[in-house]
Structures are given as structure tokens and as C-alpha cells.
Design a protein around this motif. Structure first.
Motif, PDB file in Angstrom:
ATOM      1  N   ILE A  25      62.254 -47.481 -25.757  1.00 32.76           N
ATOM      2  CA  ILE A  25      63.086 -48.831 -25.284  1.00 32.76           C
ATOM      3  C   ILE A  25      64.465 -47.673 -24.590  1.00 32.76           C
ATOM      4  CG2 ILE A  25      64.424 -48.921 -27.340  1.00 32.76           C
ATOM      5  CD1 ILE A  25      64.575 -51.933 -26.880  1.00 32.76           C
ATOM      6  N   ASN A  26      64.549 -46.712 -25.199  1.00 28.90           N
ATOM      7  CA  ASN A  26      65.675 -45.851 -24.614  1.00 28.90           C
ATOM      8  C   ASN A  26      65.325 -45.164 -23.389  1.00 28.90           C
ATOM      9  OD1 ASN A  26      67.597 -46.840 -26.686  1.00 28.90           O
ATOM     10  ND2 ASN A  26      66.467 -45.753 -28.193  1.00 28.90           N
ATOM     11  N   HIS A  27      64.286 -45.070 -23.028  1.00 31.87           N
ATOM     12  CA  HIS A  27      63.738 -44.151 -21.933  1.00 31.87           C
ATOM     13  C   HIS A  27      64.386 -44.883 -20.740  1.00 31.87           C
ATOM     14  CE1 HIS A  27      61.378 -42.200 -18.733  1.00 31.87           C
ATOM     15  NE2 HIS A  27      60.835 -41.310 -19.752  1.00 31.87           N
ATOM     16  N   PRO A  28      64.824 -43.798 -19.591  1.00 37.79           N
ATOM     17  CA  PRO A  28      65.553 -44.583 -18.256  1.00 37.79           C
ATOM     18  C   PRO A  28      64.540 -45.434 -17.871  1.00 37.79           C
ATOM     19  CG  PRO A  28      65.797 -42.370 -18.517  1.00 37.79           C
ATOM     20  CD  PRO A  28      64.959 -42.421 -19.672  1.00 37.79           C
ATOM     21  N   TYR A  29      63.278 -45.388 -17.546  1.00 37.27           N
ATOM     22  CA  TYR A  29      62.409 -46.208 -17.196  1.00 37.27           C
ATOM     23  C   TYR A  29      62.533 -47.706 -17.777  1.00 37.27           C
ATOM     24  CZ  TYR A  29      58.222 -47.246 -14.170  1.00 37.27           C
ATOM     25  OH  TYR A  29      57.282 -47.628 -13.188  1.00 37.27           O
ATOM     26  N   HIS A  30      62.406 -47.631 -18.933  1.00 35.45           N
ATOM     27  CA  HIS A  30      62.561 -49.046 -19.629  1.00 35.45           C
ATOM     28  C   HIS A  30      64.067 -49.465 -19.428  1.00 35.45           C
ATOM     29  CE1 HIS A  30      58.883 -50.427 -21.500  1.00 35.45           C
ATOM     30  NE2 HIS A  30      58.650 -49.259 -22.165  1.00 35.45           N
ATOM     31  N   ILE A  31      65.218 -48.857 -19.585  1.00 30.81           N
ATOM     32  CA  ILE A  31      66.437 -49.403 -19.200  1.00 30.81           C
ATOM     33  C   ILE A  31      66.672 -49.722 -18.104  1.00 30.81           C
ATOM     34  CG2 ILE A  31      68.769 -48.617 -18.970  1.00 30.81           C
ATOM     35  CD1 ILE A  31      68.436 -46.344 -21.063  1.00 30.81           C
ATOM     36  N   ALA A  32      65.814 -49.185 -17.040  1.00 28.77           N
ATOM     37  CA  ALA A  32      65.905 -49.857 -15.474  1.00 28.77           C
ATOM     38  C   ALA A  32      65.205 -50.983 -15.576  1.00 28.77           C
ATOM     39  CB  ALA A  32      65.382 -48.957 -14.580  1.00 28.77           C
ATOM     40  N   MET A  33      64.233 -51.259 -16.225  1.00 28.46           N
ATOM     41  CA  MET A  33      63.278 -52.436 -16.292  1.00 28.46           C
ATOM     42  C   MET A  33      63.928 -53.542 -16.810  1.00 28.46           C
ATOM     43  SD  MET A  33      59.659 -52.840 -18.486  1.00 28.46           S
ATOM     44  CE  MET A  33      58.669 -51.749 -17.586  1.00 28.46           C
ATOM     45  N   ALA A  34      64.731 -53.096 -17.958  1.00 22.39           N
ATOM     46  CA  ALA A  34      65.628 -54.241 -18.842  1.00 22.39           C
ATOM     47  C   ALA A  34      66.809 -54.694 -18.036  1.00 22.39           C
ATOM     48  CB  ALA A  34      65.906 -53.624 -20.054  1.00 22.39           C
ATOM     49  N   GLU A  35      67.245 -53.999 -17.080  1.00 24.29           N
ATOM     50  CA  GLU A  35      68.321 -54.171 -16.337  1.00 24.29           C
ATOM     51  C   GLU A  35      67.784 -54.975 -14.842  1.00 24.29           C
ATOM     52  OE1 GLU A  35      70.379 -50.745 -15.967  1.00 24.29           O
ATOM     53  OE2 GLU A  35      71.441 -50.737 -17.760  1.00 24.29           O
ATOM     54  N   LYS A  37      66.142 -53.389 -12.483  1.00 20.10           N
ATOM     55  CA  LYS A  37      66.208 -52.604 -11.365  1.00 20.10           C
ATOM     56  C   LYS A  37      64.948 -51.957 -10.839  1.00 20.10           C
ATOM     57  CE  LYS A  37      70.927 -51.220 -12.758  1.00 20.10           C
ATOM     58  NZ  LYS A  37      71.913 -49.936 -13.241  1.00 20.10           N
ATOM     59  N   LEU A  38      63.778 -52.448 -11.491  1.00 17.85           N
ATOM     60  CA  LEU A  38      62.505 -51.760 -10.889  1.00 17.85           C
ATOM     61  C   LEU A  38      61.963 -52.861  -9.734  1.00 17.85           C
ATOM     62  CD1 LEU A  38      60.618 -50.771 -14.239  1.00 17.85           C
ATOM     63  CD2 LEU A  38      62.269 -49.528 -12.284  1.00 17.85           C
ATOM     64  N   GLY A  39      61.432 -52.220  -8.798  1.00 16.77           N
ATOM     65  CA  GLY A  39      60.754 -53.243  -7.701  1.00 16.77           C
ATOM     66  C   GLY A  39      59.432 -53.479  -8.271  1.00 16.77           C
ATOM     67  N   LYS A  40      58.574 -54.202  -7.457  1.00 19.84           N
ATOM     68  CA  LYS A  40      57.324 -54.512  -7.626  1.00 19.84           C
ATOM     69  C   LYS A  40      56.109 -53.485  -7.832  1.00 19.84           C
ATOM     70  CE  LYS A  40      53.829 -58.188  -6.279  1.00 19.84           C
ATOM     71  NZ  LYS A  40      53.556 -59.149  -5.382  1.00 19.84           N
ATOM     72  N   GLU A  41      56.386 -52.288  -7.196  1.00 21.77           N
ATOM     73  CA  GLU A  41      55.464 -51.461  -7.084  1.00 21.77           C
ATOM     74  C   GLU A  41      55.533 -50.740  -8.670  1.00 21.77           C
ATOM     75  OE1 GLU A  41      54.173 -47.400  -4.926  1.00 21.77           O
ATOM     76  OE2 GLU A  41      55.793 -48.497  -4.274  1.00 21.77           O
ATOM     77  N   GLN A  42      57.054 -50.443  -8.846  1.00 24.50           N
ATOM     78  CA  GLN A  42      57.280 -49.916 -10.154  1.00 24.50           C
ATOM     79  C   GLN A  42      56.677 -50.735 -11.388  1.00 24.50           C
ATOM     80  OE1 GLN A  42      61.238 -49.599  -9.072  1.00 24.50           O
ATOM     81  NE2 GLN A  42      61.155 -47.605  -8.370  1.00 24.50           N
ATOM     82  N   ILE A  43      56.799 -52.018 -11.391  1.00 26.55           N
ATOM     83  CA  ILE A  43      56.579 -52.859 -12.293  1.00 26.55           C
ATOM     84  C   ILE A  43      55.007 -52.643 -12.484  1.00 26.55           C
ATOM     85  CG2 ILE A  43      56.219 -55.105 -13.191  1.00 26.55           C
ATOM     86  CD1 ILE A  43      59.014 -54.344 -13.877  1.00 26.55           C
ATOM     87  N   GLN A  44      54.345 -52.914 -11.329  1.00 27.07           N
ATOM     88  CA  GLN A  44      52.568 -52.672 -11.225  1.00 27.07           C
ATOM     89  C   GLN A  44      52.476 -51.455 -11.881  1.00 27.07           C
ATOM     90  OE1 GLN A  44      52.082 -53.681  -7.328  1.00 27.07           O
ATOM     91  NE2 GLN A  44      51.539 -55.753  -7.448  1.00 27.07           N
ATOM     92  N   GLY A  45      53.102 -50.494 -11.453  1.00 26.94           N
ATOM     93  CA  GLY A  45      52.689 -48.977 -12.006  1.00 26.94           C
ATOM     94  C   GLY A  45      52.579 -48.903 -13.484  1.00 26.94           C
ATOM     95  N   TRP A  46      53.936 -49.562 -14.025  1.00 24.40           N
ATOM     96  CA  TRP A  46      53.793 -49.457 -15.411  1.00 24.40           C
ATOM     97  C   TRP A  46      52.617 -50.439 -16.280  1.00 24.40           C
ATOM     98  CZ3 TRP A  46      55.098 -53.781 -18.855  1.00 24.40           C
ATOM     99  CH2 TRP A  46      55.276 -53.439 -20.273  1.00 24.40           C
ATOM    100  N   ALA A 228      56.083 -40.404 -10.945  1.00 25.99           N
ATOM    101  CA  ALA A 228      55.449 -41.117  -9.715  1.00 25.99           C
ATOM    102  C   ALA A 228      55.790 -42.089  -9.064  1.00 25.99           C
ATOM    103  CB  ALA A 228      53.918 -41.265 -10.531  1.00 25.99           C
ATOM    104  N   TYR A 229      56.542 -43.178  -9.970  1.00 25.58           N
ATOM    105  CA  TYR A 229      57.165 -44.449  -9.247  1.00 25.58           C
ATOM    106  C   TYR A 229      58.754 -44.481  -8.672  1.00 25.58           C
ATOM    107  CZ  TYR A 229      52.562 -45.420 -11.014  1.00 25.58           C
ATOM    108  OH  TYR A 229      51.201 -45.375 -11.291  1.00 25.58           O
ATOM    109  N   ILE A 230      59.354 -43.493  -9.592  1.00 24.05           N
ATOM    110  CA  ILE A 230      60.863 -43.649  -9.383  1.00 24.05           C
ATOM    111  C   ILE A 230      61.187 -42.384  -8.486  1.00 24.05           C
ATOM    112  CG2 ILE A 230      63.254 -43.384 -10.363  1.00 24.05           C
ATOM    113  CD1 ILE A 230      61.685 -45.880 -11.366  1.00 24.05           C
ATOM    114  N   ASP A 231      60.757 -41.189  -8.808  1.00 25.95           N
ATOM    115  CA  ASP A 231      61.096 -40.063  -7.869  1.00 25.95           C
ATOM    116  C   ASP A 231      60.055 -39.725  -6.975  1.00 25.95           C
ATOM    117  OD1 ASP A 231      63.076 -39.324  -9.396  1.00 25.95           O
ATOM    118  OD2 ASP A 231      62.210 -37.756 -10.683  1.00 25.95           O
ATOM    119  N   HIS A 232      58.804 -40.448  -6.901  1.00 27.90           N
ATOM    120  CA  HIS A 232      57.951 -40.749  -5.796  1.00 27.90           C
ATOM    121  C   HIS A 232      57.304 -39.432  -5.579  1.00 27.90           C
ATOM    122  CE1 HIS A 232      59.395 -44.662  -4.776  1.00 27.90           C
ATOM    123  NE2 HIS A 232      60.625 -44.329  -4.442  1.00 27.90           N
TER     124      HIS A 232
END
Length: 241
Positions: A25-35, A37-46, A228-232
Motif C-alpha cells: 500500500i506504501n509503494h509509489p504505484y499504489h499511492i498514485a492509484m489511491a490519489e 493519478k493513474l491513467g486507464k492503461e496503468q490501471i489495466q496493467g495492474w 513498464a507502465y509509469i516509466d514506459h
């Protein structure tokens, strides 16, 4: 040199629960998700990558059960397999996650093809299954204790996603809703087994190592997704065909 004094049951449990600081829950990916800040592709990737973890949970639990000689423990532990694979009229958590995939725009066929699963995620999840296959059943049970921290993350998604990601069909959130109560039940049993079995100081320290190993698995999965999905920079992004 004498063996170190074991921690009391209360202190041992407190040390296990303190591992929450390393929960994903403290990983930057989850923090961005909770805020939001993720786009559709990033949610789908997760969702697509986490699906690989979901389908391996009952395999992991079957390995733990196969090693467990205690009938009463197996009778309780098997509920975890039913929760994910389904039982009777209950389609189970894997089906619920499939519907989450559909809710974020991934077809059932694409999700089940596993074509979007990143190598880093696959390696991490397979390492967890292999651990459960080769460890003692008590160690396998201990590794499940990341469930202590799971209700918070499920509640976070249930409360935040409808406003942050209104494009996600609400029916897709059913998995998180059901896991809140299931996780609490599983924690009660897993914690009971761990506190009862790991009683020497060396065993207690081993239990903390096992729990950290599982936390490392979850964190590493998100590291692969971030790349893969944030740094592309998905695998082999710099290789020219």
C-alpha cells in the motif's frame, strides 16, 4: 552462549504487525492509484498483472494443504481455495477478478490469455508458489499473514475508486468488497497457527523473515509494473527488432 529469550506472544504479534510499514500500500504505484493519478492503461496493467497472482493463490494454498497432516487445519484452510476457485453457487474470487478486468476494459479472453503478464511479476509470483511447495506447512501459513494489512487497501479502493475512476464499472469492485471479511477471517486462523508454532526466538525471527519475503514479493510485482507502465520501459523496450 545461551539461546535468546523468546518474545512474549503479544510482542511477537506486535512485531509481525509492524511489518505493515513494508506493505505494498506504501509503494509509489499504489499511492498514485489511491490519489487518482493513474491513467486507464496503468490501471489495466495492474489488473492484468495482479490476475496472475490471483490465479496462483489457490495453487499456493493447495501446496500448503498437501504438506499439512492435521485434518482440522486442512478443514479450515480449504476455505481459502473455495474463496478463490469458487464453490457451489459462489463463482469465487478469480471470477470476481475477471469481472474487474471487464470493468476496466479488458476482455475475458485477453485477461485469461496472460499475455500482458510481465516477466518480473511472473517470476515473483512463481517464487511464492515454489516457497509454499518447498517450505513446511507452518511456514507457508505464516507467509499468508500479509492478509493482516489487506482490509485497509480493499477499503481504500472501495471508497476512492468510484470518484477517482468513474469510468470503471461499479460491479467490478465486488472482489474488494468480499475480501474485506474474508481477509479478516483468514488472518485470525493464520495468526493463530503462527503464534502457536513459532515459539522459540529463532523460530520467531524466522517467521519475520518469511513475512518480509512475502512483502518483498508484493513490492517486486509493483516495481515491475512501475517500470513498464509509469516509466514506459517494458521488457526489451530498447531492443530494436
Amino acid at each position: 552462549m545461551s539461546e535468546q529469550t523468546p518474545w512474549s506472544r503479544e510482542e511477537f504479534e506486535a512485531r509481525l504487525r509492524a511489518k505493515e510499514a513494508y506493505y505494498h500500500i506504501n509503494h509509489p504505484y499504489h499511492i498514485a492509484m489511491a490519489e487518482g493519478k493513474l491513467g486507464k492503461e496503468q490501471i489495466q496493467g495492474w489488473v492484468a498483472n495482479r490476475f496472475y497472482y490471483q490465479i496462483k493463490i489457490p495453487v499456493k494454498d493447495a501446496n500448503i494443504m498437501a504438506l499439512c497432516p492435521d485434518r482440522d487445519t486442512r478443514r479450515r484452510w480449504i476455505q481459502r481455495i473455495h474463496d478463490h476457485d469458487g464453490w457451489g453457487e459462489d463463482a469465487g474470487g478469480i471470477e470476481a477478478w475477471t469481472r474487474l478486468g471487464e470493468a476496466v476494459g479488458i476482455s475475458r479472453e485477453d485477461l485469461w490469455s496472460l499475455k500482458s503478464v510481465l516477466p518480473g511479476v511472473k517470476f515473483a509470483v512463481d517464487a511464492y508458489v515454489n516457497f509454499a511447495r518447498n517450505a513446511t506447512w507452518q511456514e507457508g501459513a505464516c507467509s499468508s499473514l500479509t492478509e493482516m494489512f489487506a482490509p485497509t487497501i480493499h477499503k481504500q479502493r472501495l471508497s476512492g475508486w468510484p470518484d477517482l475512476y468513474p469510468w470503471i464499472e461499479p460491479e467490478g469492485l465486488a472482489y474488494f468488497r468480499k475480501r474485506v471479511s474474508q481477509a479478516n477471517r483468514d488472518v485470525e486462523h493464520g495468526l493463530e497457527l503462527t503464534l502457536d508454532y513459532f515459539t522459540t526466538r529463532a523460530q520467531q525471527e524466522r517467521a519475520l523473515e518469511i513475512l518480509q519475503f512475502k512483502l518483498d514479493i508484493l513490492w517486486t510485482m509493483l516495481d515491475a509494473m512501475w517500470l513498464a507502465y509509469i516509466d514506459h520501459k517494458p521488457p526489451y523496450f530498447n531492443i530494436k527488432p
